[in-house]
Motif scaffolding. Structure first.
Motif, PDB file in Angstrom:
ATOM      1  N   LYS A  77     -13.017   7.201  -0.279  1.00 42.51           N
ATOM      2  CA  LYS A  77     -13.606   8.322  -0.707  1.00 42.51           C
ATOM      3  C   LYS A  77     -14.837   8.255  -1.883  1.00 42.51           C
ATOM      4  O   LYS A  77     -15.704   8.360  -1.659  1.00 42.51           O
ATOM      5  CB  LYS A  77     -12.714   9.372  -1.468  1.00 42.51           C
ATOM      6  CG  LYS A  77     -13.059  10.488  -2.172  1.00 42.51           C
ATOM      7  CD  LYS A  77     -12.041  11.262  -2.908  1.00 42.51           C
ATOM      8  CE  LYS A  77     -12.631  12.656  -3.420  1.00 42.51           C
ATOM      9  NZ  LYS A  77     -11.273  13.125  -4.190  1.00 42.51           N
ATOM     10  N   GLN A  83      -1.868   3.516   2.269  1.00 45.13           N
ATOM     11  CA  GLN A  83      -2.676   4.876   2.691  1.00 45.13           C
ATOM     12  C   GLN A  83      -3.246   5.381   1.622  1.00 45.13           C
ATOM     13  O   GLN A  83      -4.882   5.783   1.603  1.00 45.13           O
ATOM     14  CB  GLN A  83      -1.948   5.757   3.505  1.00 45.13           C
ATOM     15  CG  GLN A  83      -2.702   6.986   3.973  1.00 45.13           C
ATOM     16  CD  GLN A  83      -3.583   6.510   5.118  1.00 45.13           C
ATOM     17  OE1 GLN A  83      -3.653   5.335   5.733  1.00 45.13           O
ATOM     18  NE2 GLN A  83      -4.685   7.395   5.238  1.00 45.13           N
ATOM     19  N   LEU A  84      -2.785   5.223   0.446  1.00 42.42           N
ATOM     20  CA  LEU A  84      -3.308   5.945  -0.772  1.00 42.42           C
ATOM     21  C   LEU A  84      -4.708   5.216  -1.316  1.00 42.42           C
ATOM     22  O   LEU A  84      -5.548   5.738  -1.741  1.00 42.42           O
ATOM     23  CB  LEU A  84      -2.348   5.983  -1.868  1.00 42.42           C
ATOM     24  CG  LEU A  84      -2.856   6.459  -3.436  1.00 42.42           C
ATOM     25  CD1 LEU A  84      -3.677   7.936  -3.222  1.00 42.42           C
ATOM     26  CD2 LEU A  84      -1.646   6.487  -4.331  1.00 42.42           C
ATOM     27  N   ILE A  85      -4.674   3.606  -1.176  1.00 42.84           N
ATOM     28  CA  ILE A  85      -5.341   2.916  -1.621  1.00 42.84           C
ATOM     29  C   ILE A  85      -6.750   2.890  -0.684  1.00 42.84           C
ATOM     30  O   ILE A  85      -7.632   3.236  -1.065  1.00 42.84           O
ATOM     31  CB  ILE A  85      -5.196   1.368  -1.635  1.00 42.84           C
ATOM     32  CG1 ILE A  85      -4.086   1.083  -2.664  1.00 42.84           C
ATOM     33  CG2 ILE A  85      -6.136   0.402  -1.916  1.00 42.84           C
ATOM     34  CD1 ILE A  85      -4.405   1.466  -4.375  1.00 42.84           C
ATOM     35  N   ARG A  86      -6.418   3.100   0.397  1.00 42.43           N
ATOM     36  CA  ARG A  86      -7.443   3.202   1.613  1.00 42.43           C
ATOM     37  C   ARG A  86      -8.140   4.586   1.399  1.00 42.43           C
ATOM     38  O   ARG A  86      -9.457   4.640   1.143  1.00 42.43           O
ATOM     39  CB  ARG A  86      -6.849   3.317   2.843  1.00 42.43           C
ATOM     40  CG  ARG A  86      -7.606   3.324   4.087  1.00 42.43           C
ATOM     41  CD  ARG A  86      -7.134   3.245   5.329  1.00 42.43           C
ATOM     42  NE  ARG A  86      -6.602   1.801   5.617  1.00 42.43           N
ATOM     43  CZ  ARG A  86      -5.197   1.660   5.408  1.00 42.43           C
ATOM     44  NH1 ARG A  86      -4.359   2.716   5.425  1.00 42.43           N
ATOM     45  NH2 ARG A  86      -4.635   0.417   5.758  1.00 42.43           N
ATOM     46  N   GLN A  87      -7.357   5.731   1.124  1.00 44.85           N
ATOM     47  CA  GLN A  87      -8.307   7.120   1.077  1.00 44.85           C
ATOM     48  C   GLN A  87      -9.209   7.106  -0.299  1.00 44.85           C
ATOM     49  O   GLN A  87     -10.329   7.326  -0.589  1.00 44.85           O
ATOM     50  CB  GLN A  87      -7.021   7.962   0.862  1.00 44.85           C
ATOM     51  CG  GLN A  87      -6.408   8.189   2.148  1.00 44.85           C
ATOM     52  CD  GLN A  87      -5.268   9.386   2.190  1.00 44.85           C
ATOM     53  OE1 GLN A  87      -4.873   9.742   0.908  1.00 44.85           O
ATOM     54  NE2 GLN A  87      -4.623   9.596   3.164  1.00 44.85           N
ATOM     55  N   ARG A  88      -8.600   6.541  -1.645  1.00 48.92           N
ATOM     56  CA  ARG A  88      -9.079   6.204  -2.518  1.00 48.92           C
ATOM     57  C   ARG A  88     -10.425   5.392  -2.564  1.00 48.92           C
ATOM     58  O   ARG A  88     -11.637   5.798  -2.906  1.00 48.92           O
ATOM     59  CB  ARG A  88      -8.368   5.758  -3.957  1.00 48.92           C
ATOM     60  CG  ARG A  88      -7.043   6.639  -4.245  1.00 48.92           C
ATOM     61  CD  ARG A  88      -6.299   5.918  -5.343  1.00 48.92           C
ATOM     62  NE  ARG A  88      -7.213   5.402  -6.312  1.00 48.92           N
ATOM     63  CZ  ARG A  88      -6.639   4.477  -7.165  1.00 48.92           C
ATOM     64  NH1 ARG A  88      -5.566   3.921  -7.252  1.00 48.92           N
ATOM     65  NH2 ARG A  88      -7.530   3.945  -8.205  1.00 48.92           N
ATOM     66  N   PRO A 130       2.882   4.633   2.476  1.00 46.74           N
ATOM     67  CA  PRO A 130       1.898   5.569   1.636  1.00 46.74           C
ATOM     68  C   PRO A 130       1.123   4.857   0.616  1.00 46.74           C
ATOM     69  O   PRO A 130       0.086   5.289   0.517  1.00 46.74           O
ATOM     70  CB  PRO A 130       3.223   6.449   1.003  1.00 46.74           C
ATOM     71  CG  PRO A 130       4.401   6.264   1.803  1.00 46.74           C
ATOM     72  CD  PRO A 130       4.409   4.858   2.478  1.00 46.74           C
ATOM     73  N   TYR A 131       1.470   4.144  -0.050  1.00 44.46           N
ATOM     74  CA  TYR A 131       0.856   3.211  -0.901  1.00 44.46           C
ATOM     75  C   TYR A 131      -0.490   2.609  -0.463  1.00 44.46           C
ATOM     76  O   TYR A 131      -1.736   2.861  -1.044  1.00 44.46           O
ATOM     77  CB  TYR A 131       1.488   2.220  -1.883  1.00 44.46           C
ATOM     78  CG  TYR A 131       0.590   1.790  -3.019  1.00 44.46           C
ATOM     79  CD1 TYR A 131       0.540   2.273  -4.099  1.00 44.46           C
ATOM     80  CD2 TYR A 131       0.203   0.365  -2.682  1.00 44.46           C
ATOM     81  CE1 TYR A 131      -0.230   1.717  -5.075  1.00 44.46           C
ATOM     82  CE2 TYR A 131      -0.323  -0.277  -3.664  1.00 44.46           C
ATOM     83  CZ  TYR A 131      -0.914   0.255  -5.001  1.00 44.46           C
ATOM     84  OH  TYR A 131      -1.660  -0.042  -5.978  1.00 44.46           O
ATOM     85  N   ARG A 134       6.982  -2.368  -5.238  1.00 43.32           N
ATOM     86  CA  ARG A 134       5.737  -1.520  -4.556  1.00 43.32           C
ATOM     87  C   ARG A 134       5.557  -2.798  -3.388  1.00 43.32           C
ATOM     88  O   ARG A 134       4.953  -2.170  -2.270  1.00 43.32           O
ATOM     89  CB  ARG A 134       4.668  -1.151  -5.368  1.00 43.32           C
ATOM     90  CG  ARG A 134       3.530  -0.464  -4.753  1.00 43.32           C
ATOM     91  CD  ARG A 134       3.915   0.895  -4.175  1.00 43.32           C
ATOM     92  NE  ARG A 134       4.202   1.712  -5.311  1.00 43.32           N
ATOM     93  CZ  ARG A 134       4.971   2.548  -5.206  1.00 43.32           C
ATOM     94  NH1 ARG A 134       6.057   2.390  -4.392  1.00 43.32           N
ATOM     95  NH2 ARG A 134       5.220   3.522  -6.568  1.00 43.32           N
ATOM     96  N   ASP A 193      -4.660  -1.904  -9.778  1.00 47.77           N
ATOM     97  CA  ASP A 193      -5.276  -0.742  -8.754  1.00 47.77           C
ATOM     98  C   ASP A 193      -6.015   0.579  -9.712  1.00 47.77           C
ATOM     99  O   ASP A 193      -6.487   1.221  -8.992  1.00 47.77           O
ATOM    100  CB  ASP A 193      -4.043  -0.257  -8.155  1.00 47.77           C
ATOM    101  CG  ASP A 193      -2.957   0.250  -9.050  1.00 47.77           C
ATOM    102  OD1 ASP A 193      -3.061  -0.014 -10.237  1.00 47.77           O
ATOM    103  OD2 ASP A 193      -1.897   0.876  -8.443  1.00 47.77           O
ATOM    104  N   HIS A 194      -5.769   0.789 -10.736  1.00 49.03           N
ATOM    105  CA  HIS A 194      -6.433   1.848 -11.371  1.00 49.03           C
ATOM    106  C   HIS A 194      -7.917   1.483 -11.535  1.00 49.03           C
ATOM    107  O   HIS A 194      -8.454   2.803 -12.061  1.00 49.03           O
ATOM    108  CB  HIS A 194      -5.684   1.892 -12.991  1.00 49.03           C
ATOM    109  CG  HIS A 194      -5.911   1.073 -13.992  1.00 49.03           C
ATOM    110  ND1 HIS A 194      -5.122  -0.158 -13.585  1.00 49.03           N
ATOM    111  CD2 HIS A 194      -6.616   0.917 -14.787  1.00 49.03           C
ATOM    112  CE1 HIS A 194      -5.744  -1.198 -14.552  1.00 49.03           C
ATOM    113  NE2 HIS A 194      -6.434  -0.526 -15.520  1.00 49.03           N
TER     114      HIS A 194
END
Length: 353
Positions: free
Chosen positions: A322, A314-319, A311-312, A288, A237-238
């Motif tokens: 963007k 959603q975080l991946i989607r936002q990253r 939340p995780y 996770r 994921d990083h």
């Protein structure tokens, strides 16, 4: 086991007789013993199919027709969602999926018959979904190329997903189809790390080679994008942003992502792989995943299974969104494949005579 993702062969859930193939009876404990296998050859069985086009109504995928030239996949990706399907053929989703393949040598012949039916309605065909159409065995079997030759003859739209560099062999056909808006390709790009690639996808093309595939397809006029699939928490994921950047530099103009799924036997296989390669991270990864799947290891709910929830996710989607926007990538960058050029060799009215 060299060049294989797993040494496990979990029980086939449709077989009433259970054989414990993992039991250690004390034989072959000496690593220098020549009888101890450290690799296993690929075995291919031919199947004469009656139909070749599969149809689905899943709202999670952008196609309703697909063709799989093979069953099983020598690429041996440990996370492959198609592994459990091998149980339908009385084989294990584990090592059997990677080493005991089924080829469909009459696929092109059957495709021609199905396209010639007066009732056939044109819709883009996705080539290579439950298998990779460009896995190593394709080099000498050439079933995928025969299918593409039929599709080119009929001017039928086709999309492809692959991790294999062998797709460049068919650049002539792909470029011909793409010139008429009949073809697009998605390259599965899960990591830029060669060592992780060797552990996770043993027989696939190296990351640098997949970027070359994107460059050459794009240069030939074939609309090409990438799929970052799957995103695995604490494993790859990083790399999300760096993968997107490398893909754009190579010419990709479209990108998607998919979260790791663990249906049926894949759960056991993946967790064993985690313990062997990333034992210190294994519990974090699985915790996770459970956060993503409502407390379970897997969820098959439509609309959620490809991305997960919480939340995780959603975080991946936002990253992803963007960085994709900043790089000029767009989920809808490719124009829809055309369906108005379809033709039947010999003429539409051939069946009347």
């Amino acid at each position: 086991m060299k060049t294989r993702a797993t040494g496990l062969n979990p029980h086939n859930r449709f077989q009433p007789i259970v054989t414990d193939r993992q039991f250690d009876d004390g034989w072959h404990r000496d690593p220098d013993d020549e009888l101890r296998p450290d690799s296993i050859a690929t075995e291919v069985t031919d199947e004469r199919v009656r139909t070749i086009i599969s149809r689905n109504q899943s709202p999670d995928v952008p196609f309703d027709q697909s063709i799989n030239p093979y069953r099983g996949c020598e690429h041996a990706c440990i996370y492959c969602f198609a592994r459990p399907t091998h149980a339908y053929w009385d084989m294990s989703p584990g090592l059997d999926f990677e080493t005991r393949l089924i080829a469909k040598p009459n696929a092109a012949q059957q495709l021609r018959k199905e396209l010639d039916k007066p009732s056939y309605r044109v819709s883009p065909i996705a080539l290579g979904i439950n298998t990779d159409a460009y896995q190593p065995v394709e080099k000498h079997r050439r079933i995928t190329r025969e299918i593409l030759e039929v599709l080119a003859e009929y001017r039928h739209p086709v999309s492809l997903i692959t991790k294999g560099a062998l797709i460049l062999r068919d650049l002539d056909l792909l470029a011909d189809l793409a010139a008429d808006g009949l073809c697009s390709v998605s390259v599965s790009l899960t990591t830029l790390d060669n060592e992780l690639k060797r552990k996770m996808e043993p027989r696939t093309a190296a990351p640098a080679m997949r970027l070359r595939v994107i460059r050459e397809l794009t240069a030939a006029g074939v609309p090409t994008g990438i799929i970052i699939g799957p995103v695995i928490p604490f494993i790859n994921d990083h790399e999300l942003e760096s993968i997107l950047e490398a893909a754009v530099a190579a010419g990709a103009r479209q990108a998607h992502w998919i979260m790791l799924r663990l249906p049926l036997e894949l759960d056991e296989l993946f967790q064993d792989w985690l313990q062997r390669h990333f034992p210190q991270r294994a519990s974090h990864v699985m915790n996770r995943i459970r956060d993503l799947r409502g407390g379970k290891n897997n969820s098959s709910t439509f609309g959620e299974r490809m991305t997960g929830t919480g939340p995780y996710a959603q975080l991946i989607r936002q990253r992803f969104n963007k960085r994709a926007r900043a790089l000029g990538l767009d989920k809808s960058a490719h124009a829809p494949l055309r369906t108005d050029l379809f033709r039947r060799p010999g003429g539409e009215q051939l069946g009347l005579f």
